[in-house]
Write a protein that holds these residues in place. Structure first.
Motif, PDB file in Angstrom:
ATOM      1  N   LEU A 102       1.505  15.295  74.830  1.00 27.26           N
ATOM      2  CA  LEU A 102      -0.032  15.410  74.996  1.00 27.26           C
ATOM      3  C   LEU A 102      -0.391  14.440  76.130  1.00 27.26           C
ATOM      4  N   HIS A 103       0.283  13.506  76.535  1.00 29.56           N
ATOM      5  CA  HIS A 103      -0.241  12.584  77.588  1.00 29.56           C
ATOM      6  C   HIS A 103      -0.418  13.324  78.824  1.00 29.56           C
ATOM      7  N   GLY A 104       0.194  14.520  78.882  1.00 31.37           N
ATOM      8  CA  GLY A 104       0.068  15.295  80.329  1.00 31.37           C
ATOM      9  C   GLY A 104      -1.289  16.048  80.200  1.00 31.37           C
ATOM     10  N   ARG A 105      -1.633  16.292  79.183  1.00 37.68           N
ATOM     11  CA  ARG A 105      -2.936  17.164  78.832  1.00 37.68           C
ATOM     12  C   ARG A 105      -4.168  16.110  78.452  1.00 37.68           C
ATOM     13  N   LEU A 106      -4.163  14.907  79.052  1.00 33.38           N
ATOM     14  CA  LEU A 106      -4.955  13.980  78.793  1.00 33.38           C
ATOM     15  C   LEU A 106      -6.424  14.397  79.709  1.00 33.38           C
ATOM     16  N   PRO A 107      -6.107  14.710  80.939  1.00 35.95           N
ATOM     17  CA  PRO A 107      -7.276  14.933  81.779  1.00 35.95           C
ATOM     18  C   PRO A 107      -8.038  15.999  81.182  1.00 35.95           C
ATOM     19  N   ASP A 108      -7.462  17.162  80.882  1.00 33.22           N
ATOM     20  CA  ASP A 108      -8.360  18.343  80.171  1.00 33.22           C
ATOM     21  C   ASP A 108      -9.026  17.901  78.607  1.00 33.22           C
ATOM     22  N   LEU A 109      -8.136  16.861  78.022  1.00 38.48           N
ATOM     23  CA  LEU A 109      -8.631  16.537  76.747  1.00 38.48           C
ATOM     24  C   LEU A 109      -9.944  15.755  76.951  1.00 38.48           C
ATOM     25  N   LEU A 110      -9.895  14.945  77.774  1.00 43.31           N
ATOM     26  CA  LEU A 110     -11.107  14.138  78.413  1.00 43.31           C
ATOM     27  C   LEU A 110     -12.251  14.977  78.779  1.00 43.31           C
ATOM     28  N   ARG A 111     -11.916  15.893  79.381  1.00 44.69           N
ATOM     29  CA  ARG A 111     -13.030  16.913  80.023  1.00 44.69           C
ATOM     30  C   ARG A 111     -13.590  17.512  78.596  1.00 44.69           C
ATOM     31  N   GLU A 112     -12.688  17.991  77.583  1.00 43.52           N
ATOM     32  CA  GLU A 112     -13.278  18.491  76.488  1.00 43.52           C
ATOM     33  C   GLU A 112     -14.276  17.638  75.732  1.00 43.52           C
ATOM     34  N   ILE A 113     -14.190  16.308  75.970  1.00 39.44           N
ATOM     35  CA  ILE A 113     -15.243  15.475  75.106  1.00 39.44           C
ATOM     36  C   ILE A 113     -16.489  15.275  75.926  1.00 39.44           C
ATOM     37  N   GLY A 114     -16.134  16.026  77.177  1.00 37.56           N
ATOM     38  CA  GLY A 114     -17.249  15.598  78.021  1.00 37.56           C
ATOM     39  C   GLY A 114     -17.476  14.467  78.875  1.00 37.56           C
ATOM     40  N   TRP A 115     -16.098  14.209  79.214  1.00 38.79           N
ATOM     41  CA  TRP A 115     -16.071  12.592  79.930  1.00 38.79           C
ATOM     42  C   TRP A 115     -15.649  13.261  81.312  1.00 38.79           C
ATOM     43  N   SER A 116     -16.640  13.247  82.259  1.00 40.65           N
ATOM     44  CA  SER A 116     -16.520  13.582  83.857  1.00 40.65           C
ATOM     45  C   SER A 116     -15.792  12.621  84.579  1.00 40.65           C
ATOM     46  N   ARG A 117     -15.210  13.106  85.765  1.00 35.04           N
ATOM     47  CA  ARG A 117     -14.564  12.138  86.609  1.00 35.04           C
ATOM     48  C   ARG A 117     -15.247  11.046  87.179  1.00 35.04           C
ATOM     49  N   ARG A 118     -16.513  11.401  87.039  1.00 35.19           N
ATOM     50  CA  ARG A 118     -17.369  10.027  87.467  1.00 35.19           C
ATOM     51  C   ARG A 118     -17.507   9.176  86.669  1.00 35.19           C
ATOM     52  N   ARG A 119     -16.923   8.927  85.223  1.00 31.68           N
ATOM     53  CA  ARG A 119     -16.966   7.960  84.527  1.00 31.68           C
ATOM     54  C   ARG A 119     -15.816   7.017  84.769  1.00 31.68           C
ATOM     55  N   PRO A 120     -15.950   5.804  85.097  1.00 30.66           N
ATOM     56  CA  PRO A 120     -15.073   4.868  85.459  1.00 30.66           C
ATOM     57  C   PRO A 120     -13.944   4.515  84.371  1.00 30.66           C
ATOM     58  N   LEU A 121     -13.039   4.469  84.358  1.00 31.85           N
ATOM     59  CA  LEU A 121     -12.087   4.213  83.200  1.00 31.85           C
ATOM     60  C   LEU A 121     -11.147   3.261  83.205  1.00 31.85           C
ATOM     61  N   MET A 122     -10.818   2.351  82.523  1.00 35.53           N
ATOM     62  CA  MET A 122      -9.901   1.029  82.488  1.00 35.53           C
ATOM     63  C   MET A 122      -8.814   1.470  81.457  1.00 35.53           C
ATOM     64  N   LEU A 123      -7.772   1.429  81.798  1.00 34.75           N
ATOM     65  CA  LEU A 123      -6.510   1.597  81.054  1.00 34.75           C
ATOM     66  C   LEU A 123      -6.085   0.416  80.383  1.00 34.75           C
ATOM     67  N   VAL A 124      -6.005   0.238  79.159  1.00 39.44           N
ATOM     68  CA  VAL A 124      -5.475  -1.145  78.733  1.00 39.44           C
ATOM     69  C   VAL A 124      -4.340  -0.853  77.824  1.00 39.44           C
ATOM     70  N   THR A 125      -3.159  -1.625  78.265  1.00 39.94           N
ATOM     71  CA  THR A 125      -2.048  -1.405  77.819  1.00 39.94           C
ATOM     72  C   THR A 125      -1.199  -2.845  77.430  1.00 39.94           C
ATOM     73  N   ASP A 126      -0.154  -2.722  76.670  1.00 39.40           N
ATOM     74  CA  ASP A 126       0.797  -4.000  76.628  1.00 39.40           C
ATOM     75  C   ASP A 126       1.694  -3.967  77.643  1.00 39.40           C
ATOM     76  N   ASP A 127       2.545  -5.023  77.974  1.00 38.90           N
ATOM     77  CA  ASP A 127       3.468  -5.095  78.988  1.00 38.90           C
ATOM     78  C   ASP A 127       4.514  -4.049  78.806  1.00 38.90           C
ATOM     79  N   GLN A 128       4.945  -3.806  77.635  1.00 42.58           N
ATOM     80  CA  GLN A 128       6.226  -3.007  77.085  1.00 42.58           C
ATOM     81  C   GLN A 128       5.893  -1.559  77.100  1.00 42.58           C
ATOM     82  N   VAL A 129       4.782  -1.071  76.373  1.00 49.48           N
ATOM     83  CA  VAL A 129       4.318   0.215  76.457  1.00 49.48           C
ATOM     84  C   VAL A 129       4.024   0.458  78.018  1.00 49.48           C
ATOM     85  N   GLY A 130       3.250  -0.589  78.681  1.00 47.31           N
ATOM     86  CA  GLY A 130       2.896  -0.251  80.012  1.00 47.31           C
ATOM     87  C   GLY A 130       4.133   0.328  80.907  1.00 47.31           C
TER      88      GLY A 130
END
Ligand SMILES: NC(=O)c1ccc[n+]([C@@H]2O[C@H](COP(=O)([O-])OP(=O)(O)OC[C@H]3O[C@@H](n4cnc5c(N)ncnc54)[C@H](O)[C@@H]3O)[C@@H](O)[C@H]2O)c1
Ligand SMILES: [Zn+2]
Length: 366
Positions: A21-49
């Motif tokens: 599903l990670h590969g479908r994230l851009p589409d899934l974000l659009r489905e909830i109405g998040w446009s590309r104009r919305r700045p995103l911050m990806l937070v992760t830990d060093d292992q998962v990152g």
């Protein structure tokens, strides 16, 4: 892909579960109405990152999203206020404003911390959870976010519902085996408190689930989230019903703390707690014999069901008395009434609790 809709009025949100599903994230974000104009911050830990962060970020930037990247050290010790302040600083410097949003990629630690950042940054911005542990199926429903205080776990926090949860079960294959078993403890808990059919299904599926067969594991996560969602939607702020989710946790938290954080995983402690609290229900005459069946299922998942650590009743009782769930000085337990049903019970005699702990150590029934 399976989808569960968590219904909590205006704050309702979907949980998508499936492989890749990670590969479908851009589409899934659009489905909830998040446009590309919305700045995103990806937070992760060093292992998962290191395992998944770069790919998620690249996919999003390839689709025209602007994504900042923030890594925290892996582990429970990152759930602290001082780190939250640093993270807010990184967001401010990156120019993340009120129109921005957070993506939380990782286990429960990242979910709780990044979720609390989202709850408090600029008085609250939206966030999406991308869980990568089985245990995080639990934290992905209910909206509890927060950090620890030196005086207690999860003492500072908020309720902040995610806008969406995207659970890519492929990521579970890199989880250490012990973490997988630990995650299943909470899945079993959700079955035991609400749904005898789900318990039977788990009993049949153990082997498939242990090897993380994508169909079975997605189904288990879906069912576990569904139970929690149903309970939470009836009691969003934990005034009543929601307390049944603490099944296994009164004894479990006491064991986890007394053993020293890190020596038992949370799921291992909860597994022991569920068996102990089932014994407690039996000893109090509240339910027919169920503890053996519960222990058999947990043990099939590779979880401990006998207390072998040298901890005294006094130590454990003292911890239980200090538990957040103590109301008006009385020990309150979520106790099974049978398989698939749990009720809140208070005012239990300490002698009954001692008898249950004795049985959990492998001693005779009282
Ligand atoms: N908010 C809630 O309702 C709620 C509910 C349950 C638990 N929690 C919280 O969740 C936390 C525990 O969550 P957890 O067990 O997910 O721990 P975690 O987030 O610390 O993850 C466990 C370890 O596994 C690593 N990891 C995560 N995903 C991985 C993957 N796919 N492959 C390889 N390694 C991976 C992490 O880097 C970490 O070292 C606790 O802080 C607990 O309080 C919150
Ligand atoms: Zn738990």
């Amino acid at each position: 892909m399976k989808t569960l809709h968590v219904q909590i009025g205006k704050r309702s949100y979907p949980i998508h579960i499936g492989s890749g599903l990670h590969g479908r994230l851009p589409d899934l974000l659009r489905e909830i109405g998040w446009s590309r104009r919305r700045p995103l911050m990806l937070v992760t830990d060093d292992q998962v990152g290191a395992l998944y962060g770069k790919d998620v970020k690249r996919d999003l930037t390839d689709h025209g999203f602007q994504v900042g990247y923030l890594t925290i050290p892996a582990g429970e010790s990152s759930k602290r206020l001082s780190l939250l302040e640093e993270m807010a600083g990184d967001c401010i410097r990156a120019g993340l404003d009120r129109t921005g949003a957070i993506l939380a990629l990782g286990g429960g630690v990242v979910g709780d911390l990044a979720g609390f950042l989202a709850a408090s940054y600029m008085r609250g911005i939206p966030f999406v959870q991308l869980p990568t542990t089985l245990l995080a199926h639990d934290s992905s429903v209910g909206g509890k976010v927060g950090v620890n205080h030196p005086l207690g776990k999860n003492m500072i926090g908020a309720f902040h519902q995610p806008s969406m949860v995207v659970f890519d079960v492929e990521t579970l294959h890199t989880l250490p085996e012990r973490e997988v078993a630990s995650g299943y403890a909470e899945v079993v808990k959700h079955a035991l408190i609400r749904d005898v059919g789900f318990v039977r299904w788990l009993e049949r599926q153990v082997e498939d689930l242990k090897r993380l067969d994508p169909e079975s594991v997605s189904e288990a996560i879906w069912k576990g989230c569904a139970v929690k969602a149903e309970v939470v939607s009836q009691d969003e702020k934990e005034s009543g019903l929601r307390a049944i989710l603490n099944y296994g946790h009164t004894i479990g938290h006491a064991l986890e703390a007394a053993a020293g954080y890190g020596s038992l995983t949370h799921g291992e402690a909860v597994a022991l707690g569920m068996v102990g609290e089932a014994m407690l229900a039996e000893e109090s005459g509240l339910c027919p014999p169920v503890s053996e069946r519960i222990a058999r299922l947990l043990s099939a998942f590779g979880l401990p069901t006998r207390l072998t650590l040298e901890l005294t009743d006094e130590e454990l009782l003292e911890r239980m008395r200090r538990d957040k769930k103590v109301r008006k000085g009385k020990l309150t337990f979520a106790l099974p009434r049978g398989i698939g049903r749990v009720d809140m019970v208070d005012g239990l005699e300490e002698s009954v609790i001692r008898r249950a702990l004795n049985r959990l150590r492998g001693g005779e029934a009282g």
